[in-house]
Design a protein around this motif. Structure first.
Motif, PDB file in Angstrom:
ATOM      1  N   GLY A  35      -3.130  -0.586  -8.276  1.00 18.61           N
ATOM      2  CA  GLY A  35      -2.134   0.274  -9.221  1.00 18.61           C
ATOM      3  C   GLY A  35      -0.794  -0.379  -9.506  1.00 18.61           C
ATOM      4  N   TRP A  36      -0.089   0.371 -10.666  1.00 11.88           N
ATOM      5  CA  TRP A  36       0.443   0.127 -11.755  1.00 11.88           C
ATOM      6  C   TRP A  36       2.155   0.332 -11.070  1.00 11.88           C
ATOM      7  CZ3 TRP A  36      -1.077  -2.758 -16.323  1.00 11.88           C
ATOM      8  CH2 TRP A  36      -2.707  -2.572 -16.347  1.00 11.88           C
ATOM      9  N   PHE A  37       2.813  -0.521 -10.712  1.00 14.50           N
ATOM     10  CA  PHE A  37       3.990  -0.445 -10.905  1.00 14.50           C
ATOM     11  C   PHE A  37       4.621   0.732 -12.383  1.00 14.50           C
ATOM     12  CE2 PHE A  37       4.580  -3.407  -7.610  1.00 14.50           C
ATOM     13  CZ  PHE A  37       5.279  -2.847  -6.554  1.00 14.50           C
ATOM     14  N   PRO A  38       5.397   1.308 -11.555  1.00 13.15           N
ATOM     15  CA  PRO A  38       6.316   2.439 -12.415  1.00 13.15           C
ATOM     16  C   PRO A  38       6.853   1.640 -14.675  1.00 13.15           C
ATOM     17  CG  PRO A  38       6.885   3.170 -11.021  1.00 13.15           C
ATOM     18  CD  PRO A  38       6.737   1.732 -10.754  1.00 13.15           C
ATOM     19  N   GLU A  39       7.173   0.736 -14.119  1.00 16.41           N
ATOM     20  CA  GLU A  39       7.193  -0.316 -15.870  1.00 16.41           C
ATOM     21  C   GLU A  39       6.706  -0.676 -15.751  1.00 16.41           C
ATOM     22  OE1 GLU A  39       8.051  -3.235 -12.477  1.00 16.41           O
ATOM     23  OE2 GLU A  39       7.930  -1.137 -13.110  1.00 16.41           O
ATOM     24  N   GLY A  40       4.652  -0.975 -15.800  1.00 17.59           N
ATOM     25  CA  GLY A  40       3.988  -1.483 -16.474  1.00 17.59           C
ATOM     26  C   GLY A  40       4.045  -3.294 -16.209  1.00 17.59           C
ATOM     27  N   LYS A  44       4.149  -5.241 -13.673  1.00 19.98           N
ATOM     28  CA  LYS A  44       3.910  -5.760 -12.627  1.00 19.98           C
ATOM     29  C   LYS A  44       2.682  -4.994 -11.542  1.00 19.98           C
ATOM     30  CE  LYS A  44       7.515  -5.143 -10.619  1.00 19.98           C
ATOM     31  NZ  LYS A  44       8.777  -5.194  -8.885  1.00 19.98           N
ATOM     32  N   LEU A  45       1.587  -5.212 -11.114  1.00 13.56           N
ATOM     33  CA  LEU A  45       1.041  -4.358 -10.503  1.00 13.56           C
ATOM     34  C   LEU A  45       0.664  -4.862  -9.034  1.00 13.56           C
ATOM     35  CD1 LEU A  45      -2.459  -6.414 -10.251  1.00 13.56           C
ATOM     36  CD2 LEU A  45      -1.737  -5.967 -12.367  1.00 13.56           C
ATOM     37  N   PHE A  46      -0.361  -3.987  -8.033  1.00 11.07           N
ATOM     38  CA  PHE A  46      -0.104  -4.230  -6.809  1.00 11.07           C
ATOM     39  C   PHE A  46      -1.419  -4.178  -6.195  1.00 11.07           C
ATOM     40  CE2 PHE A  46       0.682   0.207  -6.586  1.00 11.07           C
ATOM     41  CZ  PHE A  46       0.283   1.093  -6.177  1.00 11.07           C
ATOM     42  N   SER A  60      -2.167  -5.027   3.954  1.00  8.57           N
ATOM     43  CA  SER A  60      -1.069  -5.358   3.412  1.00  8.57           C
ATOM     44  C   SER A  60      -0.398  -5.205   2.066  1.00  8.57           C
ATOM     45  CB  SER A  60      -0.192  -7.083   3.585  1.00  8.57           C
ATOM     46  OG  SER A  60      -1.817  -8.095   2.607  1.00  8.57           O
ATOM     47  N   VAL A  61      -0.005  -5.478   0.988  1.00  8.45           N
ATOM     48  CA  VAL A  61      -0.305  -5.055  -0.272  1.00  8.45           C
ATOM     49  C   VAL A  61       0.401  -6.317  -0.874  1.00  8.45           C
ATOM     50  CG1 VAL A  61       1.090  -3.907  -2.029  1.00  8.45           C
ATOM     51  CG2 VAL A  61       0.548  -2.949   0.383  1.00  8.45           C
ATOM     52  N   CYS A  62      -0.301  -7.069  -2.127  1.00  6.60           N
ATOM     53  CA  CYS A  62       0.357  -8.039  -2.601  1.00  6.60           C
ATOM     54  C   CYS A  62       0.709  -7.516  -3.922  1.00  6.60           C
ATOM     55  CB  CYS A  62      -0.770  -9.108  -2.534  1.00  6.60           C
ATOM     56  SG  CYS A  62      -0.448 -10.734  -2.864  1.00  6.60           S
ATOM     57  N   ILE A  63       1.777  -8.115  -4.511  1.00  2.00           N
ATOM     58  CA  ILE A  63       2.163  -8.004  -5.830  1.00  2.00           C
ATOM     59  C   ILE A  63       2.100  -8.917  -6.821  1.00  2.00           C
ATOM     60  CG2 ILE A  63       4.308  -7.007  -7.310  1.00  2.00           C
ATOM     61  CD1 ILE A  63       5.188  -5.444  -4.557  1.00  2.00           C
ATOM     62  N   TRP A  64       1.800  -8.972  -8.118  1.00  2.00           N
ATOM     63  CA  TRP A  64       1.706  -9.933  -8.941  1.00  2.00           C
ATOM     64  C   TRP A  64       2.132  -9.123 -10.685  1.00  2.00           C
ATOM     65  CZ3 TRP A  64      -2.288  -8.191  -6.440  1.00  2.00           C
ATOM     66  CH2 TRP A  64      -3.300  -9.618  -5.407  1.00  2.00           C
ATOM     67  N   ASP A  65       3.098 -10.173 -11.212  1.00  2.00           N
ATOM     68  CA  ASP A  65       2.650  -9.925 -12.461  1.00  2.00           C
ATOM     69  C   ASP A  65       1.637 -10.244 -12.877  1.00  2.00           C
ATOM     70  OD1 ASP A  65       2.562 -12.303 -12.935  1.00  2.00           O
ATOM     71  OD2 ASP A  65       4.494 -13.059 -13.090  1.00  2.00           O
ATOM     72  N   LEU A  66       1.347  -9.344 -14.355  1.00  4.61           N
ATOM     73  CA  LEU A  66       0.512  -9.518 -15.390  1.00  4.61           C
ATOM     74  C   LEU A  66      -0.046 -10.720 -16.222  1.00  4.61           C
ATOM     75  CD1 LEU A  66       1.836  -6.976 -18.347  1.00  4.61           C
ATOM     76  CD2 LEU A  66       0.447  -6.871 -16.103  1.00  4.61           C
ATOM     77  N   GLU A  67       0.337 -11.772 -15.948  1.00  4.55           N
ATOM     78  CA  GLU A  67       0.079 -13.489 -15.559  1.00  4.55           C
ATOM     79  C   GLU A  67      -0.708 -13.578 -14.381  1.00  4.55           C
ATOM     80  OE1 GLU A  67       2.731 -11.984 -16.866  1.00  4.55           O
ATOM     81  OE2 GLU A  67       2.119 -12.043 -18.673  1.00  4.55           O
ATOM     82  N   GLY A  68      -0.659 -13.307 -12.942  1.00  4.64           N
ATOM     83  CA  GLY A  68      -1.770 -13.534 -12.234  1.00  4.64           C
ATOM     84  C   GLY A  68      -0.181 -14.214 -11.309  1.00  4.64           C
ATOM     85  N   LYS A  69       1.308 -13.959 -11.397  1.00  7.77           N
ATOM     86  CA  LYS A  69       1.914 -14.812 -10.393  1.00  7.77           C
ATOM     87  C   LYS A  69       2.499 -13.864  -9.652  1.00  7.77           C
ATOM     88  CE  LYS A  69       6.875 -16.936 -10.035  1.00  7.77           C
ATOM     89  NZ  LYS A  69       7.629 -16.790 -11.126  1.00  7.77           N
ATOM     90  N   GLU A  70       1.903 -14.118  -8.344  1.00  4.63           N
ATOM     91  CA  GLU A  70       2.280 -13.676  -6.919  1.00  4.63           C
ATOM     92  C   GLU A  70       3.504 -13.112  -7.120  1.00  4.63           C
ATOM     93  OE1 GLU A  70       1.505 -13.655  -2.168  1.00  4.63           O
ATOM     94  OE2 GLU A  70       0.192 -14.213  -3.233  1.00  4.63           O
ATOM     95  N   LEU A  71       3.938 -11.884  -6.858  1.00  4.53           N
ATOM     96  CA  LEU A  71       5.619 -12.365  -6.514  1.00  4.53           C
ATOM     97  C   LEU A  71       5.864 -11.232  -5.409  1.00  4.53           C
ATOM     98  CD1 LEU A  71       6.210  -9.723  -9.943  1.00  4.53           C
ATOM     99  CD2 LEU A  71       6.387 -12.484  -9.497  1.00  4.53           C
TER     100      LEU A  71
END
Length: 574
Positions: free
Chosen positions: A358-363, A365-367, A374-385
């Motif tokens: 899914g997408w974060f509201p600002e578009g 980041k994604l999860f 568990s839940v993993c979060i990345w930026d658009l370029e694939g960096k794990e945040l």
């Protein structure tokens, strides 16, 4: 009735009154039965018993006065006066007309005295209205720099009313602080005529039997149209279709019932883009098909997206509909460019399978939900945040982040948790049966919850969750069947079913409206076009996507097995 009566006919009164008085007469009616003799009063008693309409529940006097009020509001001054004269039913009494004129002319003491002569007013209303009148007097004295007279008015006239003490203190502050005075009269400064604004405020205080509310006829008509719209179980049209010329009633032809077809294996999921121009469907054949919807309702294949090594059972659109996330069963998440069909990025975590995305509201980041909960979060370029470990969710295939940051997830088999993204406080939706899936409305105020007992529940997500409605009739024994909101103002609920049917209910009443045949296998998922209330899509184990429309809007039938499909392979990391 009040002691100050005018025996002049309405037309003569209006012609002889000042222009400003006529304007206010149109825009602010004050009502009190007029009568200068016993004969006149007897006439009003007789009129009060008369009714109009077939039901005998509309009082003639009220009906005529409301029409008169509407005529004056629309600027038809002569017509309003003629109606008063011909019907013998006056909109305003001379007492009320005198009161209005005194307010407009700033004769404050006289207007307060006349106010007390208007019949049907309780002492509390008289005091409140007097407070407003004297407050305007106070402000105008200050404006003329007559500070001592203003102070006298405050002490000897306003304060003795013994109401609204906080406001009295604010008025007192105006005498010692010009800035406070300017702040209090700022709204009046924006009004062309502060005294006319005062009359509008007085209208809100006085009862409707004394003063016909402004735009009362318009309000009654809008109310009638709203009742007709809400009682129309098939309503699926714009408000512009409502008319005063006839009772509103949509037919069954407003519900999508016509079909078109699609995949080379079971179709598990599908979703329209927010703008309604595209549809994405995912399949057990490991592909995603992007369909394009034209303005005239024709549906054609745009891209077939390939790259997943396992069946794809979830897709989600970016908020601008330019990109698409897809997730394979315990595999990876891929991000695609909608226009070109190319894979922009692959997101994965070693030793873990991804089961949702899914997408974060600002578009930005994604999860992704993982198979270890568990839940993993990345930026658009694939960096794990971030990596949210220790999640209590039992099923990560259903997870959503609202625009305010609230995270919705399944906490237990029978529980959905709404966790505030800032305060971390939790609100809980508790069901008696196992939850199989959920979907959220466009305004994020409602949640559809699919249950193992073959029911769909509608919950409010505003404040403490509240169960609003239940929908029954569809079949579900072993599969995860998904439902959706849809239609004009999302007035309907649609769902797939294991009996190969698509079910449609009226959202407000819970009434089952349609069972749409056509599929030859279980219907796993449905999606309603958010831009076209007459277009519904369904995905089935029979390897097809069917697009349902109304009879006079027939999209073009597209065969998903055509050899003309454009195949796009993923060009991401893998």
């Amino acid at each position: 009735m009040g002691g100050l009566e005018d025996e002049e006919p309405p037309l003569k009164r209006i012609k002889s009154s000042p222009q400003e008085s006529r304007s206010v007469l149109k825009n602010l009616p004050l009502i009190e039965p007029i009568g200068s003799s016993r004969d006149t009063m007897a006439k009003y008693v007789r009129l009060g018993d008369e009714t109009v309409g077939s039901k005998g529940i509309i009082k003639k006097v009220e009906f005529v006065r409301i029409i008169t009020r509407a005529l004056y509001s629309l600027g038809y001054e002569k017509s309003g006066a003629l109606l008063e004269e011909e019907s013998g039913i006056s909109l305003n009494s001379s007492t009320v007309n005198l009161f209005r004129q005194e307010v407009l002319e700033g004769k404050w003491d006289k207007s307060v005295a006349t106010l007390g002569k208007i019949a049907q007013l309780e002492d509390k209303i008289v005091k409140s209205a007097s407070f407003l009148i004297l407050e305007q007097k106070f402000f105008e004295l200050l404006q003329k720099e007559q500070v001592l007279d203003a102070l006298k008015t405050l002490r000897l006239e306003i304060a003795p009313l013994c109401i609204n003490k906080d406001r009295v203190h604010e008025l007192a502050g105006c005498i010692v602080s010009p800035a406070r005075y300017e702040r209090l009269v700022r709204d009046d400064a924006l009004h062309d005529n502060p005294r006319l604004r005062l009359l509008e405020e007085l209208q809100k205080l006085l009862p409707p039997s004394v003063m016909v509310p402004e735009r009362r006829l318009e309000h009654l008509l809008e109310q009638a149209l709203n009742v007709q719209r809400e009682s129309c179980v098939f309503h699926n049209s714009l408000d512009s279709a409502l008319s005063l010329y006839h009772d509103h009633q949509c037919g069954r032809d407003q519900i999508p019932t016509k079909t078109l077809q699609s995949h080379q294996d079971e179709v598990w999921f599908l979703k329209f883009a927010h703008n309604g121009k595209y549809l994405a469907s995912s399949s057990r054949d490991c592909t995603i098909i992007l369909w394009e919807v034209s303005k005239d309702g024709e549906v054609s294949l745009k891209h077939t997206l390939m790259g997943h090594q396992k069946p794809v059972f979830f897709v989600t659109w970016s908020f601008d509909d330019c990109q698409l996330l897809t997730c394979g069963i315990e595999e990876v998440v891929r991000r695609w460019d909608v226009e070109s069909g190319s894979c922009l990025q692959v997101y994965e975590k070693s030793n873990f399978g991804l089961v949702s995305c899914g997408w974060f509201p600002e578009g930005k980041k994604l999860f992704a939900g993982m198979n270890d909960r568990s839940v993993c979060i990345w930026d658009l370029e694939g960096k794990e945040l971030e990596w949210w470990k220790g999640q209590r969710a039992v099923k990560m295939s259903d997870m959503f982040i609202m625009s305010d940051g609230t995270v919705i997830s399944m906490n237990k088999e029978t529980t959905i948790v709404l966790k505030d993204g800032q305060t971390r406080t939790e609100r809980v939706i508790l069901e008696d049966n196992c939850i199989t899936s959920f979907s959220i409305s466009r305004d994020e105020r409602h949640l559809l919850v699919n249950l193992s007992n073959q029911e769909i529940h509608l919950w409010s997500t505003v404040g403490e969750p509240k169960l609003l409605a239940k929908y029954k009739g569809h079949k579900r024994t072993r599969l995860d069947i998904r439902s959706c909101f849809g239609g004009s103002e999302e007035a309907f609920v649609a769902s797939g079913s294991e009996d190969s049917m698509v079910y449609i209910w009226h959202r407000g009443t819970g009434k089952l409206l349609e069972k749409l045949p056509g599929h030859s296998g279980a219907v796993n998922c449905v999606s309603w076009n958010p831009a076209n209330p007459c277009m519904l899509a369904s995905a089935s184990d029979d390897r097809t996507v069917r697009i349902w429309g109304i009879s006079n809007v027939s999209p073009k039938l597209v065969n998903a097995c055509s050899n003309n499909f454009v195949i796009n392979h993923c060009n991401g990391i893998r």
